[in-house]
Design an enzyme around this catalytic site. Sequence first.
Site: not given
Length: 218
Positions: A29, A97, A103, A121
């Site tokens: 990202g 993404g 991940e 966020k």
Amino acid sequence: MTQDEMKKEAGWAALKYVEKDSIVGVGTGSTVNHFIDALGTIKDDIKGAVSSSEASTEKLKGLGIEVFDCNDVAKLDIYVDGADEINADREMIKGGGAALTREKIVAAISEKFICIVDDTKAVDVLGAFPLPVEVIPMARSYVARELVKLGGDPAYREGVVTDNGNVILDVHNMQITNPKDMENKINAIAGVVTVGLFAHRGADVVITGTQEGAKIED
Ligand code: 5RP
């Protein structure tokens, strides 16, 4: 400070967690891209990285950082990655993404998950950001119907194929008050590869880029 400058503050602040001669878990990202730039400045002091996406791999290699196959590394000390949302319990929505599965795998072999975000966020309840779900292509319609039963409003992310050859459903209008339970329920649907809820494996450290610089919660 712009949002990208706050991401940069967070990305560079994560450098202090990188140990000499270590292999570093690297996420995906725009925030992580700043971390990779920072990592490039100490590339001779580390062994290399395990990467969570083709995009990060390309950037790491471009800076001369060796990228190891995840299968060849049993354990990582740290994994540095961003998030689309994070709550006070350090549970996250990730996958904006489309790199959520890799991940989750790299996070799973890491001792410490260091989440780097800008201050937009942080949320009280996860779910305003549409929840990404990676799905085997032939199961797309079935999984979408099951997600509706769970109260969501899934949308097919048109034109996106993940690094694993799958598709993404983004689930809108979910108020995720029990993230661990929802993670279990969505992962149990046949055809789901991964849900972008990181509740069972949340963050251990949160570095937030703010107008006043990086704030670290260890
Ligand atoms: C990619 C991710 C990213 O960590 C998330 O989308 C945050 O991205 P950015 O740092 O660009 O805001 O989960 O799959």
